[in-house]
Design a protein around this motif. Structure first.
Motif: not given
Ligand SMILES: Cc1cc2nc3c(=O)[nH]c(=O)nc-3n(C[C@H](O)[C@H](O)[C@H](O)COP(=O)(O)OP(=O)(O)OC[C@H]3O[C@@H](n4cnc5c(N)ncnc54)[C@H](O)[C@@H]3O)c2cc1C
Length: 179
Positions: A18, A52-54, A70-73, A79, A82-86, A88
């Motif tokens: 990162i 990926g962009v954080t 919910t989640g990143d949306a 990043a 290291g908390e994104g998944l937890c 979510s």
């Molecule tokens: C560089 C980096 C490092 C990270 N490191 C960590 C870490 O060490 N530990 C940790 O817990 N978290 C980490 N994170 C954060 C973690 O990746 C996110 O918090 C997590 O992936 C969020 O999950 P989500 O399901 O909400 O979103 P996402 O994983 O972003 O899933 C969203 C999905 O929706 C899809 N999508 C988007 N638009 C559309 C559409 N119009 N139609 C259909 N599908 C669509 C996307 O392709 C994607 O697959 C990191 C993030 C980054 C960028």
């Protein structure tokens, strides 16, 4: 920059970088991390580097009509935490509970409080990233007393009380000033 090393299985290890420099790649980090470089030099890469962009982002509202975010949306933390998944997973539990009671405002309040601490940590870590002297001194204290790091981490993942955190902060402050 930071490099994370995570075991994935018996024969596979994830190495993630990162950085605030979007052009930086793993091979650019090796000169600063010779020990790690020596360990992974002969490894067989399983695929191409992916990036990926954080961003840190907060939304004022999480639902409207029959759409709930919910989640990143629904807002994200840098990043570096290291908390994104937890986050979510915790949001998903809060959402399930509010759906059961039919009160989505409860989800929004729980979500806000979950994100608040993670944002504070994200700001602190990004600030340390910009202040080399403070960062070096802080890391020196944490490497001398790994128990402190463990206790900070426990707070970060919601496994310690405010009183324990205050005691840890005090002990860190004392060691930081005398470092
Ligand atoms: C560089 C980096 C490092 C990270 N490191 C960590 C870490 O060490 N530990 C940790 O817990 N978290 C980490 N994170 C954060 C973690 O990746 C996110 O918090 C997590 O992936 C969020 O999950 P989500 O399901 O909400 O979103 P996402 O994983 O972003 O899933 C969203 C999905 O929706 C899809 N999508 C988007 N638009 C559309 C559409 N119009 N139609 C259909 N599908 C669509 C996307 O392709 C994607 O697959 C990191 C993030 C980054 C960028």
């Amino acid at each position: 920059m930071q490099v994370y090393v995570t075991p994935l299985g018996e024969e596979e290890t994830c190495v993630a970088l990162i950085s605030d420099n979007p052009r930086m790649r793993l091979e650019d980090a090796w000169s600063e991390l010779p020990e790690l470089a020596a360990r992974v030099r002969d490894a067989d890469p399983r695929g191409a580097d992916r990036g990926g962009v954080t961003v840190s982002r907060r939304l004022s509202r999480l639902y409207r009509g029959n759409v709930i975010l919910t989640g990143d949306a629904s807002g994200s933390v840098d990043a570096i935490t290291g908390e994104g998944l937890c986050l979510s997973f915790r949001q998903a539990i809060a959402l399930a509970e509010s759906l059961a009671s039919g009160r989505l405002n409860v989800f929004q309040a729980a979500h806000r409080s979950l994100l608040k601490e993670a944002h504070a940590m994200s700001r602190l870590l990004a600030w340390l990233g910009r202040h080399g002297n403070v960062r070096r001194r802080a890391l020196q204290v944490l490497s001398r007393d790994p128990g402190l790091f463990t206790r900070f981490l426990a707070k970060h993942v919601g496994q310690s009380s405010a009183i324990e955190f205050a005691a840890t902060g005090l002990s860190f402050g004392r060691q930081f000033l005398s470092a």
